[in-house]
Design an enzyme around this catalytic site. Structure first.
Site: not given
Length: 335
Positions: A57-60, A113, A222
Site C-alpha cells: 500500500g501507499s502511505g509508507h 497482500d 496502519h
C-alpha cells in the site's frame, strides 16, 4: 475535526503522487506500459537475472517505490493508501522484470497482500514465469516468538529487500536469492512506538485515538494495536523498552555485529531520531555488539503518524556482503 493535507483530491492522491515521483526520478523509474501502478527500474532488469518485485500500500514512502533501482528491487506494485495492490499491476511488474531466471515476490505479511500477490503468481505461471515468495515478518510486537510466521513486515523491509536485491544483482540463482531473502528476514528485528495518529487522504480524520500524554509500544504501521499503552516516557526509556524486546528475540552475544535503522513513522523529526540513535549505540556498546552501519530518517512511514521504530539487522559475513553491495535507487543509494 479534519486534518490539514496538501492534496487536490483524496481519491487521486496516489496517482498524482506517482506522477510527481516519475517526474522527479526519470533516471531511475518508469511505469509499465498501460499500468501506471507498476513502477519499474530503468536500470536493473536484465537477461539471466532473478527479478525482484516488491510492493504494498501507499502511505509508507519511501517504502516501496523508493527502493526500486539497480542493485535493489526491479519493480514495485503500488496499492491505494494502506491497501494491497490488485493482482494486475503485480503481474505487469513480474512480466517487466522477468529475465528468464525466475522472479521473487517480497512484501509485508498482510492478508490482502498475500491474497493478491498469490493470485499474481498464479497468473505469472500461466505465462511461464516462475515466481517464489518471501514474506517479511520483522515486527517483533505483532505475534509471539513461536508464531513468527504470523508477524507483520514493517521498517525491517529496508534490510531484507536490500539483501535480496544484492543477491539478484550478483546474478545468483533463484534458489540462492530465496535462501538469502529468508535468512535476512530471520535476522531482522523491529519494534516501534506511536505517539499520535495519522489520517487517510480520503477522510482526513485520525485513524485511532491516543491521549496527549500517552504512547503505544508496538503499534503497526496502519494503526494496528500495539502491545502496551502507557504514559509517554523519555527518549532513553522508550528506546530501552524497544531494545529490551528486540534483544530478547535476537539474543546478541559479545562480538556480534549489527546494522541499525532508526526510522520515523512520518512526523517525528530527525532531532528526536538521533537522540534515540544515541541511546541505541550506548546499549549496543554496553553488551559488546558493534555497529557496522546506521541509517536514521524516514524509511518506512505511516503518512504523518508521530512515532519511530528501531530495527536491528543481525549480521554475519554473507549478510554484510549483501548489505554493502552497491545500489542506486530513486530514494536510496549505497556503495
Amino acid at each position: 475535526m479534519q486534518t490539514k493535507k496538501i492534496i487536490n483530491d483524496g481519491n487521486r492522491a496516489v496517482d498524482e503522487m506517482l506522477e510527481g515521483i516519475l517526474a522527479a526520478h526519470p533516471r531511475h523509474l518508469m511505469s509499465a506500459d498501460g499500468s501506471p501502478r507498476s513502477i519499474i527500474a530503468r536500470d536493473g532488469p536484465r537477461p539471466g537475472k532473478v527479478g525482484l518485485v516488491i510492493g504494498g500500500g501507499s502511505g509508507h514512502e519511501p517504502t516501496f517505490l523508493g527502493f526500486v533501482g539497480k542493485g535493489l528491487a526491479d519493480a514495485a506494485a503500488i496499492g491505494n493508501v494502506f491497501a494491497s495492490p490488485p493482482p494486475d499491476p503485480i503481474l505487469e511488474c513480474a512480466k517487466a522484470v522477468s529475465g528468464g531466471a525466475g522472479v521473487l515476490f517480497m512484501y509485508g505479511n498482510y492478508a490482502g497482500d498475500v491474497m493478491n500477490f498469490d493470485m499474481a503468481a498464479e497468473m505469472a505461471a500461466m505465462d511461464d514465469i516462475e515466481v517464489r515468495t518471501v514474506l517479511t515478518t520483522d515486527d517483533v510486537a505483532s505475534a509471539p516468538r513461536d508464531q513468527r510466521q504470523k508477524r507483520r513486515g514493517v521498517a525491517g523491509n529496508f534490510f531484507i529487500f536490500k539483501a535480496a536485491g544484492a543477491a539478484c544483482d550478483l546474478m545468483l540463482s533463484l534458489d540462492e536469492v530465496e535462501r538469502i531473502a529468508r535468512k535476512a528476514n530471520d535476522h531482522t528485528f523491529t519494534m516501534g512506538v506511536a505517539l499520535s495518529p495519522c489520517s487517510l487522504p480520503q477522510t482526513r480524520r485520525p485513524n485511532f485515538e491516543i491521549g496527549a500524554d500517552e504512547m503505544e509500544i508496538g503499534m503497526g504501521i496502519h494503526g494496528e494495536p500495539g502491545i502496551a499503552r502507557g504514559k509517554l516516557g523519555s527518549a532513553d526509556e522508550i528506546t530501552d523498552e524497544m531494545l529490551d524486546r528486540i534483544f530478547a528475540e535476537m539474543a546478541p552475544k559479545r562480538g556480534d555485529k549489527v546494522a541499525v535503522l532508526v526510522n520515523s513513522l512520518g512526523s517525528t523529526p530527525l532531532m528526536e531520531l538521533y537522540i534515540m540513535n544515541r541511546r541505541v549505540k550506548q546499549r549496543l556498546d554496553d553488551i559488546g555488539v558493534s555497529i557496522h552501519a546506521t541509517w536514521v530518517g524516514n524509511y518506512c512511514t505511516s503518512l504523518e503518524m508521530a512515532g519511530a521504530s528501531v530495527t536491528l539487522f543481525h549480521l554475519d559475513e554473507e549478510l554484510q556482503i549483501m548489505l554493502d553491495h552497491p545500489c542506486d535507487c530513486a530514494m536510496f543509494r549505497a556503495g
